[in-house]
Design a protein around this motif. Structure first.
Motif, PDB file in Angstrom:
ATOM      1  N   ALA A 126       0.824  -1.216   0.000  1.00 18.13           N
ATOM      2  CA  ALA A 126       0.000   0.000   0.000  1.00 18.13           C
ATOM      3  C   ALA A 126       0.853   1.259   0.000  1.00 18.13           C
ATOM      4  CB  ALA A 126      -0.936   0.000   1.201  1.00 18.13           C
ATOM      5  N   THR A 127       1.935   1.273   0.770  1.00 14.19           N
ATOM      6  CA  THR A 127       2.779   2.487   0.769  1.00 14.19           C
ATOM      7  C   THR A 127       3.389   2.703  -0.610  1.00 14.19           C
ATOM      8  OG1 THR A 127       4.739   1.314   1.659  1.00 14.19           O
ATOM      9  CG2 THR A 127       3.287   2.428   3.255  1.00 14.19           C
ATOM     10  N   LYS A 128       3.715   1.614  -1.295  1.00 10.38           N
ATOM     11  CA  LYS A 128       4.266   1.735  -2.652  1.00 10.38           C
ATOM     12  C   LYS A 128       3.198   2.242  -3.623  1.00 10.38           C
ATOM     13  CE  LYS A 128       6.782  -0.718  -6.223  1.00 10.38           C
ATOM     14  NZ  LYS A 128       7.401  -1.970  -6.655  1.00 10.38           N
ATOM     15  N   VAL A 129       2.010   1.658  -3.572  1.00  8.68           N
ATOM     16  CA  VAL A 129       0.919   2.043  -4.477  1.00  8.68           C
ATOM     17  C   VAL A 129       0.546   3.510  -4.283  1.00  8.68           C
ATOM     18  CG1 VAL A 129      -1.553   1.698  -4.936  1.00  8.68           C
ATOM     19  CG2 VAL A 129      -0.026  -0.280  -4.757  1.00  8.68           C
ATOM     20  N   PHE A 130       0.530   3.982  -3.036  1.00  7.65           N
ATOM     21  CA  PHE A 130       0.112   5.356  -2.747  1.00  7.65           C
ATOM     22  C   PHE A 130       1.293   6.318  -2.579  1.00  7.65           C
ATOM     23  CE2 PHE A 130      -3.624   2.851  -1.728  1.00  7.65           C
ATOM     24  CZ  PHE A 130      -4.583   3.556  -2.427  1.00  7.65           C
ATOM     25  N   ASN A 131       2.468   5.879  -3.026  1.00  7.09           N
ATOM     26  CA  ASN A 131       3.683   6.719  -3.037  1.00  7.09           C
ATOM     27  C   ASN A 131       3.986   7.348  -1.679  1.00  7.09           C
ATOM     28  OD1 ASN A 131       4.261   6.350  -5.847  1.00  7.09           O
ATOM     29  ND2 ASN A 131       2.531   7.710  -6.265  1.00  7.09           N
ATOM     30  N   ILE A 132       3.923   6.530  -0.626  1.00  8.96           N
ATOM     31  CA  ILE A 132       4.254   6.987   0.718  1.00  8.96           C
ATOM     32  C   ILE A 132       5.653   6.497   1.047  1.00  8.96           C
ATOM     33  CG2 ILE A 132       3.627   6.874   3.171  1.00  8.96           C
ATOM     34  CD1 ILE A 132       1.576   8.324   1.324  1.00  8.96           C
ATOM     35  N   ASP A 133       6.528   7.408   1.397  1.00  5.35           N
ATOM     36  CA  ASP A 133       7.882   7.054   1.795  1.00  5.35           C
ATOM     37  C   ASP A 133       7.805   6.350   3.155  1.00  5.35           C
ATOM     38  OD1 ASP A 133      10.540   6.913   2.624  1.00  5.35           O
ATOM     39  OD2 ASP A 133      10.990   8.999   2.149  1.00  5.35           O
ATOM     40  N   ASN A 134       8.291   5.129   3.211  1.00  6.91           N
ATOM     41  CA  ASN A 134       8.229   4.357   4.463  1.00  6.91           C
ATOM     42  C   ASN A 134       8.937   5.060   5.619  1.00  6.91           C
ATOM     43  OD1 ASN A 134       6.703   2.337   3.309  1.00  6.91           O
ATOM     44  ND2 ASN A 134       8.461   1.035   2.844  1.00  6.91           N
ATOM     45  N   LYS A 135       9.860   5.943   5.315  1.00  8.17           N
ATOM     46  CA  LYS A 135      10.575   6.685   6.367  1.00  8.17           C
ATOM     47  C   LYS A 135       9.653   7.695   7.056  1.00  8.17           C
ATOM     48  CE  LYS A 135      15.003   6.184   4.094  1.00  8.17           C
ATOM     49  NZ  LYS A 135      15.833   6.775   3.051  1.00  8.17           N
ATOM     50  N   THR A 136       8.489   8.006   6.439  1.00 10.52           N
ATOM     51  CA  THR A 136       7.558   8.971   7.044  1.00 10.52           C
ATOM     52  C   THR A 136       6.489   8.285   7.903  1.00 10.52           C
ATOM     53  OG1 THR A 136       5.961   8.987   5.200  1.00 10.52           O
ATOM     54  CG2 THR A 136       7.866  10.501   5.048  1.00 10.52           C
ATOM     55  N   ILE A 137       6.567   6.976   7.972  1.00  7.80           N
ATOM     56  CA  ILE A 137       5.635   6.217   8.831  1.00  7.80           C
ATOM     57  C   ILE A 137       6.173   6.306  10.263  1.00  7.80           C
ATOM     58  CG2 ILE A 137       4.711   3.913   9.332  1.00  7.80           C
ATOM     59  CD1 ILE A 137       3.547   5.233   6.773  1.00  7.80           C
ATOM     60  N   PRO A 138       5.318   6.605  11.233  1.00  9.58           N
ATOM     61  CA  PRO A 138       5.786   6.751  12.621  1.00  9.58           C
ATOM     62  C   PRO A 138       6.578   5.542  13.112  1.00  9.58           C
ATOM     63  CG  PRO A 138       3.512   7.472  12.434  1.00  9.58           C
ATOM     64  CD  PRO A 138       3.882   6.845  11.113  1.00  9.58           C
ATOM     65  N   LYS A 139       7.575   5.814  13.942  1.00 10.50           N
ATOM     66  CA  LYS A 139       8.473   4.765  14.438  1.00 10.50           C
ATOM     67  C   LYS A 139       7.752   3.707  15.268  1.00 10.50           C
ATOM     68  CE  LYS A 139      10.094   7.479  18.470  1.00 10.50           C
ATOM     69  NZ  LYS A 139       8.841   7.479  19.114  1.00 10.50           N
ATOM     70  N   GLU A 140       6.568   4.032  15.774  1.00 11.77           N
ATOM     71  CA  GLU A 140       5.794   3.074  16.564  1.00 11.77           C
ATOM     72  C   GLU A 140       5.167   1.977  15.704  1.00 11.77           C
ATOM     73  OE1 GLU A 140       5.700   7.056  18.621  1.00 11.77           O
ATOM     74  OE2 GLU A 140       5.283   6.391  16.583  1.00 11.77           O
ATOM     75  N   MET A 141       5.260   2.160  14.386  1.00 15.02           N
ATOM     76  CA  MET A 141       4.622   1.230  13.456  1.00 15.02           C
ATOM     77  C   MET A 141       5.677   0.390  12.735  1.00 15.02           C
ATOM     78  SD  MET A 141       1.754   3.822  11.923  1.00 15.02           S
ATOM     79  CE  MET A 141       0.355   2.706  11.899  1.00 15.02           C
ATOM     80  N   SER A 142       5.291  -0.847  12.395  1.00 13.22           N
ATOM     81  CA  SER A 142       6.171  -1.735  11.635  1.00 13.22           C
ATOM     82  C   SER A 142       5.677  -1.792  10.191  1.00 13.22           C
ATOM     83  CB  SER A 142       6.127  -3.150  12.205  1.00 13.22           C
ATOM     84  OG  SER A 142       6.529  -3.162  13.542  1.00 13.22           O
ATOM     85  N   ILE A 143       6.621  -1.766   9.278  1.00 10.31           N
ATOM     86  CA  ILE A 143       6.293  -1.960   7.865  1.00 10.31           C
ATOM     87  C   ILE A 143       6.376  -3.464   7.603  1.00 10.31           C
ATOM     88  CG2 ILE A 143       6.891  -1.413   5.466  1.00 10.31           C
ATOM     89  CD1 ILE A 143       6.196   1.085   7.066  1.00 10.31           C
ATOM     90  N   VAL A 144       5.290  -4.030   7.063  1.00  8.52           N
ATOM     91  CA  VAL A 144       5.286  -5.445   6.698  1.00  8.52           C
ATOM     92  C   VAL A 144       5.225  -5.539   5.181  1.00  8.52           C
ATOM     93  CG1 VAL A 144       4.275  -6.225   8.876  1.00  8.52           C
ATOM     94  CG2 VAL A 144       2.759  -5.666   6.964  1.00  8.52           C
ATOM     95  N   ALA A 145       5.774  -6.628   4.636  1.00 13.34           N
ATOM     96  CA  ALA A 145       5.851  -6.770   3.183  1.00 13.34           C
ATOM     97  C   ALA A 145       4.474  -6.747   2.528  1.00 13.34           C
ATOM     98  CB  ALA A 145       6.587  -8.060   2.819  1.00 13.34           C
ATOM     99  N   ASP A 146       3.513  -7.439   3.133  1.00 11.97           N
ATOM    100  CA  ASP A 146       2.184  -7.562   2.535  1.00 11.97           C
ATOM    101  C   ASP A 146       1.156  -7.683   3.660  1.00 11.97           C
ATOM    102  OD1 ASP A 146      -0.211  -8.741   1.415  1.00 11.97           O
ATOM    103  OD2 ASP A 146       0.967  -9.364  -0.327  1.00 11.97           O
ATOM    104  N   GLY A 147       0.246  -6.744   3.732  1.00 10.47           N
ATOM    105  CA  GLY A 147      -0.765  -6.736   4.781  1.00 10.47           C
ATOM    106  C   GLY A 147      -1.646  -7.968   4.775  1.00 10.47           C
ATOM    107  N   PHE A 148      -1.933  -8.512   3.590  1.00 10.64           N
ATOM    108  CA  PHE A 148      -2.769  -9.712   3.513  1.00 10.64           C
ATOM    109  C   PHE A 148      -2.047 -10.917   4.107  1.00 10.64           C
ATOM    110  CE2 PHE A 148      -4.931  -7.785  -0.462  1.00 10.64           C
ATOM    111  CZ  PHE A 148      -5.802  -7.068   0.337  1.00 10.64           C
ATOM    112  N   ILE A 149      -0.759 -11.032   3.799  1.00  9.67           N
ATOM    113  CA  ILE A 149       0.027 -12.138   4.373  1.00  9.67           C
ATOM    114  C   ILE A 149       0.060 -12.003   5.890  1.00  9.67           C
ATOM    115  CG2 ILE A 149       2.363 -13.107   4.577  1.00  9.67           C
ATOM    116  CD1 ILE A 149       2.699 -12.475   1.558  1.00  9.67           C
ATOM    117  N   SER A 150       0.254 -10.774   6.359  1.00  9.47           N
ATOM    118  CA  SER A 150       0.276 -10.528   7.799  1.00  9.47           C
ATOM    119  C   SER A 150      -1.048 -10.949   8.446  1.00  9.47           C
ATOM    120  CB  SER A 150       0.566  -9.055   8.075  1.00  9.47           C
ATOM    121  OG  SER A 150       0.642  -8.833   9.465  1.00  9.47           O
TER     122      SER A 150
END
Length: 165
Positions: A126-150
């Protein structure tokens, strides 16, 4: 005279009935019977910032409700779709000015939920599709490869799905 007595009896009955209803404690006792821990994974997929802010506050309340009822909440939030746009700490200036209150509420909820031990995951697809830089996601959050897999992984581990969109 008999009709006045009937009316008084009727009014007294209504008052007593309403008082007993309002005096009853509202809880989730039946559904939480014997449960000491609740494992839930929330699929969060909203298309507007107001709804995102609103439901994050509701989830904070859900966590508090479990605690109040002596159940340990083990919660995971998985953010997918357009919702990831509202998580970023860097917003378009016009959008930020127009939605400042809701964006601040979202950031506060992220911090509050993380402090409570709630796991917060953001879908990298989703961050890739919506052009969101993962570095701008709050540090309290984890980036996962695929939300559906998660989501599938958490459900396989016994977490119950709570889809909200």
């Amino acid at each position: 005279m008999k009709s006045i007595a009937k009316i008084l009896f009727f009014i007294t009955t209504i008052v007593l009935f309403n008082t007993s209803i309002s005096a009853q404690e509202i809880n989730d006792k039946a559904s939480l019977n014997g449960i000491k821990e609740a494992k839930g994974v929330f699929l969060i997929d909203f298309t507007d910032v107001k709804t995102t802010a609103f439901y994050l506050k509701i989830i904070e309340g859900t966590h508090a409700g479990f605690i109040k009822q002596d159940v340990n909440p083990d919660l995971v939030l998985v953010f997918i779709g357009k919702t990831v746009k509202y998580l970023s700490t860097q917003q378009d200036e016009a959008f930020e000015m127009e939605n400042e209150e809701d964006l601040n509420s979202i950031q506060n909820s992220i911090k509050n939920l993380a402090k409570l031990g709630v796991k917060l995951e953001v879908c990298a697809v989703a961050t890739k599709v919506f052009n969101i830089d993962n570095k701008t996601i709050p540090k309290e959050m984890s980036i996962v490869a695929d939300g559906f897999i998660s989501l599938i992984g958490w459900q396989t581990q016994g977490y119950k799905l709570v889809p909200i969109f």
